[in-house]
Each structure stands twice: as structure tokens, then as C-alpha cells.
Design an enzyme around this catalytic site. Sequence first.
Site, mmCIF file in Angstrom:
data_model
loop_
_atom_site.group_PDB
_atom_site.id
_atom_site.type_symbol
_atom_site.label_atom_id
_atom_site.label_comp_id
_atom_site.label_asym_id
_atom_site.label_seq_id
_atom_site.Cartn_x
_atom_site.Cartn_y
_atom_site.Cartn_z
ATOM 1 N N TYR A 1 -8.779 13.006 2.270
ATOM 2 C CA TYR A 1 -8.489 11.563 2.959
ATOM 3 C C TYR A 1 -7.383 10.743 2.253
ATOM 4 O O TYR A 1 -6.539 10.227 2.839
ATOM 5 C CB TYR A 1 -9.805 10.861 2.955
ATOM 6 C CG TYR A 1 -9.503 9.499 3.355
ATOM 7 C CD1 TYR A 1 -9.521 8.959 4.921
ATOM 8 C CD2 TYR A 1 -9.528 8.103 2.751
ATOM 9 C CE1 TYR A 1 -9.346 7.908 5.343
ATOM 10 C CE2 TYR A 1 -9.350 7.028 3.306
ATOM 11 C CZ TYR A 1 -9.090 6.785 4.483
ATOM 12 O OH TYR A 1 -9.144 5.596 5.092
ATOM 13 N N SER B 1 -4.697 3.108 3.091
ATOM 14 C CA SER B 1 -5.642 2.894 2.364
ATOM 15 C C SER B 1 -5.550 2.727 0.772
ATOM 16 O O SER B 1 -4.437 3.445 0.294
ATOM 17 C CB SER B 1 -6.745 3.650 2.595
ATOM 18 O OG SER B 1 -7.688 3.667 1.422
#
Length: 238
Positions: free
Chosen positions: A119, A94
Amino acid sequence: MLEHIFETSLCLRKMLVIILLIFDPTPTLLDTGEEPRLDVLINNAGIYQCPYTKTEDGFEMQFGVNHLGPFLLTHLLLDLLKQSAPSRIVVVSSKLYKHAHINFEDLNSEQNYDKAFAYSRSKLANLLFTCELAHRLEGSGVSVNALTPGIVRTNLGRHVHIPVLAKPLFNLLSWGLFKSPEEGAHTSVYLACSSDVDGVQGKCFADCKHQVLLDKATDQEVARKLWDISEVMVGITT
């Protein structure tokens, strides 16, 4: 959507594709049955900004699912991938990796837990894993590349709190601004199937185009150290 990916992949390359969705590399998951080869492994594990919890193995959930799961599964399937060469490994990361760093003193977030940072850190770990694995796979006939899919309209963000009154507007905007699951999968399928990336090793793509990463995502010293520590964490002995 996954059925479409499988149909496309099998049609084009007669590939066996394993998509990792959970941190559970059990014998059942790894049983390839009659399959004599593994052409592509897509590491697509993902959990996003969940409250602080731990996996059954005692790892912080996002680091365990997003990094250690793919790390271990790839290790367990690597011999079959090498026997099947030319073969490919695809790692889904990501762009949020940009907001993180690797704190080796607190990989399990026991001293401090910020769900957004955790994350981003797991996605940075994905890229460092790709970097080190590419180095280790040179000359093996197995390639590994990463990708950032963008914002995709799935339930990945189910742990993010949105005020009740704002949800209708958010849902409306998501249909106009977010990618559909099929669109979000394009780069994964591209890296799994396309001849354009034959021989490409250790790179990152977005929208089927090569992306230049920040230095922290390709730091070989950090990547090697993370690899060594990850081996210890998942119980790999070499």
C-alpha cells in the site's frame, strides 16, 4: 458525501468531475456523452492492505488499483483535459508513502508480498506519477497536484483484522480521532476548486496546506523510470 462534492464543484465552477474509484477505465466510464470539456479529474482510487490478489490484467491488486488505474485513466483523458484548459488533475496519495520505496525488480510483488508495504509503495507511486506528470504538463494549461487526506472514517480499512473484543473500543475511538468523509474530502475539493492553487504545479497538500515531501517522492529519475515502466505495463505505446 460524493453528491455533496459534485454539487459544490458544479456550483462553483460548473465542472465535470470524474472520480476514479476502481481500476476499470472502460469505454462506458470514459464516455463523457454531451460534455464538451473536462475541467477536473480526481484520481481517488483506493484499496488498502488487502490479501495478495491480482487484477483481471494480472497486476498486484494495490499497485494496479492505486497506481496503474489512475495512470491509465489520466492518459486516456489527457487530450480532453488539454482541450479544456485551464483544467486540473488531483491525485490522492497518503502519508504512508514514507514507509516505502520502489523496487523495480518486483513491482508485482511476486517475489515477496507485504500488504502494508504494498500500500505504501502504491502511494509513493502516486506522488512520483504527480511529479513526472507535472513536468510533462508544463505550459499545457493543465495542472496536477497531489494530497494526503489523513485518516478518514470509511471502510477503506476493511481488510485490516481487528480482534472482536477490541472492535467496540476501536469504533468509539475512530469517531473521535478520525476525519469524517466530508472532512477527508476537503483538500480534494480545495485542489479542484480553489483559486488559491491557480498555476500551482506538482505539489502535495494536506489540510489544504502545502506539504514538503521526502526526496524519494520527488526523485525525477525514479519518477521517469516508473512512468516508462507503467506505460509498458498498461499497454501504452508512444
